[in-house]
Write a protein that holds these residues in place. Structure first.
Motif, short mmCIF file in Angstrom:
data_model
loop_
_atom_site.label_atom_id
_atom_site.label_comp_id
_atom_site.label_asym_id
_atom_site.label_seq_id
_atom_site.Cartn_x
_atom_site.Cartn_y
_atom_site.Cartn_z
N PRO A 307 -19.78 46.75 37.51
CA PRO A 307 -19.96 47.37 36.19
C PRO A 307 -18.80 47.07 35.25
CG PRO A 307 -19.34 49.02 37.80
CD PRO A 307 -19.60 47.76 38.57
N GLY A 308 -19.11 46.98 33.95
CA GLY A 308 -18.07 46.79 32.96
C GLY A 308 -17.29 48.08 32.74
N LEU A 309 -16.16 47.96 32.03
CA LEU A 309 -15.29 49.12 31.83
C LEU A 309 -16.00 50.23 31.05
CD1 LEU A 309 -11.82 47.52 31.03
CD2 LEU A 309 -12.76 48.21 33.23
N LYS A 310 -16.96 49.86 30.21
CA LYS A 310 -17.66 50.85 29.40
C LYS A 310 -18.86 51.47 30.12
CE LYS A 310 -16.41 48.87 24.91
NZ LYS A 310 -16.92 48.37 23.61
N SER A 311 -19.19 50.93 31.28
CA SER A 311 -20.40 51.41 31.96
C SER A 311 -20.14 51.80 33.41
CB SER A 311 -21.48 50.33 31.90
OG SER A 311 -21.01 49.11 32.46
N MET A 312 -18.94 52.29 33.70
CA MET A 312 -18.62 52.73 35.05
C MET A 312 -19.47 53.94 35.43
SD MET A 312 -16.35 50.82 36.49
CE MET A 312 -15.09 49.61 36.09
N PRO A 313 -20.13 53.92 36.60
CA PRO A 313 -20.94 55.08 37.01
C PRO A 313 -20.06 56.27 37.36
CG PRO A 313 -20.83 53.46 38.77
CD PRO A 313 -20.18 52.82 37.58
N GLU A 314 -20.62 57.45 37.24
CA GLU A 314 -19.92 58.66 37.68
C GLU A 314 -19.86 58.67 39.21
OE1 GLU A 314 -18.44 60.93 35.83
OE2 GLU A 314 -19.02 59.95 33.94
N GLY A 315 -18.82 59.25 39.74
CA GLY A 315 -18.71 59.34 41.20
C GLY A 315 -18.31 58.02 41.81
N CYS A 316 -18.99 57.65 42.89
CA CYS A 316 -18.70 56.39 43.57
C CYS A 316 -19.03 55.22 42.66
CB CYS A 316 -19.49 56.30 44.88
SG CYS A 316 -19.25 54.72 45.75
N ARG A 317 -18.10 54.30 42.49
CA ARG A 317 -18.31 53.16 41.59
C ARG A 317 -19.40 52.22 42.11
NH1 ARG A 317 -13.48 52.52 38.36
NH2 ARG A 317 -13.25 54.59 37.42
N PHE A 318 -19.64 52.25 43.43
CA PHE A 318 -20.60 51.32 44.05
C PHE A 318 -22.02 51.89 44.12
CE2 PHE A 318 -22.13 48.91 47.92
CZ PHE A 318 -22.15 47.66 47.32
N VAL A 319 -22.22 53.10 43.62
CA VAL A 319 -23.47 53.82 43.85
C VAL A 319 -24.69 53.05 43.34
CG1 VAL A 319 -23.26 55.15 41.70
CG2 VAL A 319 -24.59 56.08 43.61
N ASN A 320 -24.59 52.36 42.24
CA ASN A 320 -25.75 51.67 41.65
C ASN A 320 -26.16 50.41 42.41
OD1 ASN A 320 -25.78 53.62 39.68
ND2 ASN A 320 -24.72 52.38 38.16
N ARG A 321 -25.31 49.94 43.31
CA ARG A 321 -25.61 48.72 44.08
C ARG A 321 -25.75 49.00 45.57
NH1 ARG A 321 -21.21 44.31 42.56
NH2 ARG A 321 -22.78 42.92 43.44
N CYS A 322 -25.58 50.25 45.96
CA CYS A 322 -25.51 50.58 47.38
C CYS A 322 -26.89 50.97 47.90
CB CYS A 322 -24.52 51.73 47.59
SG CYS A 322 -24.31 52.19 49.32
N SER A 323 -27.34 50.30 48.96
CA SER A 323 -28.64 50.61 49.57
C SER A 323 -28.59 51.89 50.40
CB SER A 323 -29.09 49.45 50.45
OG SER A 323 -28.14 49.21 51.49
N GLU A 324 -27.38 52.39 50.67
CA GLU A 324 -27.23 53.59 51.49
C GLU A 324 -26.87 54.83 50.66
OE1 GLU A 324 -24.81 52.95 55.04
OE2 GLU A 324 -24.77 50.80 54.57
N ALA A 325 -26.93 54.71 49.33
CA ALA A 325 -26.48 55.80 48.46
C ALA A 325 -27.30 57.07 48.66
CB ALA A 325 -26.55 55.36 47.01
N LYS A 326 -26.61 58.20 48.65
CA LYS A 326 -27.23 59.52 48.76
C LYS A 326 -26.89 60.33 47.49
CE LYS A 326 -28.30 58.52 53.07
NZ LYS A 326 -29.67 58.20 53.49
N GLU A 327 -27.45 61.53 47.42
CA GLU A 327 -27.22 62.36 46.24
C GLU A 327 -25.74 62.70 46.06
OE1 GLU A 327 -28.65 66.70 44.45
OE2 GLU A 327 -29.69 65.81 46.17
N ARG A 328 -25.05 62.91 47.18
CA ARG A 328 -23.64 63.28 47.09
C ARG A 328 -22.76 62.15 46.56
NH1 ARG A 328 -22.27 63.51 53.61
NH2 ARG A 328 -23.38 61.61 54.16
N CYS A 329 -23.29 60.92 46.52
CA CYS A 329 -22.52 59.78 46.03
C CYS A 329 -22.31 59.83 44.52
CB CYS A 329 -23.19 58.47 46.41
SG CYS A 329 -23.29 58.21 48.20
N SER A 330 -22.92 60.83 43.86
CA SER A 330 -22.70 61.02 42.43
C SER A 330 -21.34 61.65 42.15
CB SER A 330 -23.80 61.90 41.82
OG SER A 330 -23.82 63.17 42.44
N THR A 331 -20.64 62.06 43.21
CA THR A 331 -19.26 62.55 43.08
C THR A 331 -18.32 61.52 43.69
OG1 THR A 331 -19.36 63.75 45.19
CG2 THR A 331 -20.00 64.95 43.20
N SER A 332 -17.12 61.46 43.19
CA SER A 332 -16.16 60.45 43.64
C SER A 332 -15.68 60.75 45.06
CB SER A 332 -14.98 60.41 42.68
OG SER A 332 -14.07 59.40 43.07
#
Length: 358
Positions: A307-332
């Motif tokens: 992600p670009g500097l202006k579009s960093m996701p909340e929480g885990c930075r890898f959440v939008n590309r991670c196949s194992e992401a869970k709801e809790r990954c919305s927090t860092s």
């Protein structure tokens, strides 16, 4: 054959730390005037005589981290928001502002940094053609290092030292090459010149930022082998920046995997390669071709982009590309210890004795 870290002494936990980066954060100013964080809460230790690798895709903050260490961030459009960078020095050092931990490069006066750059920490930059001045001969550019740091040396002493340096970096016909312009040398020769300039002051630490960029595979192996041999001869510590896990496996004792400006995983190189814990690390390693793979089969890939500097996701930075992401990954996720010197920033890992690195 490229040297591997299997021949180096084991770097133990008790080995002296020569450079310590603590909770480093670096920001760049946008056209709108907002400050955007490019490196966020990065911490690692470089041990004396070891090779530490920073690995990750382009845009993950590896080079920005190295420029922060060297205090070469572009001004005024960037700044170190917080953190410390401690350079170990002798207690008898005559350098000003020396504390128990050494010198904090973040607060070190700009006018005194010339005593650190080159002499204590040297850097090989990515693009040798851009790093070298195209209108000056190679010999003049190497001599500039001696003129700045050893003004007492005579021209004949400088020339003798330059020839010794070029022989050390295995430059063919060094006397002739000193009278050449950068464009008259091959990419591999220009990179040898950069290495020679970095080693002129016999630094304690060498930062190699993608030292084999734009070189063919054979020359890449020669340059990496040269850096490794020089490290063995001089006992200097190396911070190696690359996107290639193959290089990390061959050169490094420890590795820090960075993603979108944060540390995703860090630990001994053999542990990271054999037992990767972070989904990003697993993705990088699975994308490396293997002779055991079925011919003409597609390699696994990590979908999406950093992600670009202006579009960093909340929480885990890898959440939008991670196949194992869970709801809790919305927090860092905190950087959590999962083994001996092995830390991972992922909600999916199991802590080792509930020991979190914060």
């Amino acid at each position: 054959m490229l040297a591997t870290n299997t021949t180096t002494p084991t770097i133990t936990e008790s080995a002296e730390t020569i450079l310590s980066v603590k909770e480093l954060a670096v920001a760049f100013q946008s056209d709108e005037g907002d400050w955007l964080t490019a490196v966020d809460n990065v911490s690692f230790d470089l041990k004396k005589g070891s090779v530490l690798g920073l690995v990750g895709e382009s845009g993950c903050g590896k080079s920005v981290t190295s420029y922060a260490i060297m205090r070469l961030l572009p001004q005024p459009q960037s700044k170190i928001l917080r953190g410390e960078i401690w350079l170990k020095t002798n207690t008898s050092s005559s350098e000003p502002l020396v504390e128990d931990q050494g010198i904090n490069l973040v607060s070190y006066p700009q006018k005194l940094l010339h005593k650190i750059r080159g002499r204590r920490i040297a850097m090989i930059f990515q693009d040798s053609m851009s790093a070298l001045n195209p209108v000056h001969k190679i010999g003049k550019q190497i001599a500039e290092v001696y003129r700045l740091h050893f003004p007492e040396m005579s021209p004949s002493e400088v020339r003798k030292s330059m020839l010794e340096l070029l022989h050390q970096v295995q430059m063919p016909d060094p006397e002739q090459k000193m009278d050449a312009f950068p464009h008259q040398l091959s990419g591999g020769m220009r990179q040898r010149v950069m290495i020679a300039m970095a080693l002129a002051c016999q630094p304690d630490i060498l930062i190699a930022d993608e030292p084999t960029t734009a070189l063919d595979v054979t020359v890449q192996a020669q340059i990496l082998n040269l850096i490794y041999e020089l490290k063995e001869q001089t006992s200097m510590s190396i911070l190696l920046i690359t996107h290639d896990f193959g290089v990390i496996a061959q050169m490094c004792d420890e590795v820090v995997v960075m993603y979108a400006g944060r540390v995703a995983e860090q630990g001994p190189v053999n542990t990271i390669i054999d037992q990767p814990q972070h989904p990003y690390t697993k993705g990088l390693l699975s994308s490396i071709p293997s002779l055991a793979d079925q011919p003409k089969t597609m390699l696994p890939t990590i979908e999406g982009y950093v992600p670009g500097l202006k579009s960093m996701p909340e929480g885990c930075r890898f959440v939008n590309r991670c196949s194992e992401a869970k709801e809790r990954c919305s927090t860092s996720p905190p950087l959590t210890q999962v083994g001996d010197n092995h830390n991972v920033a992922c909600h999916l890992v199991t802590p080792n004795q509930n020991n979190s690195q914060g």
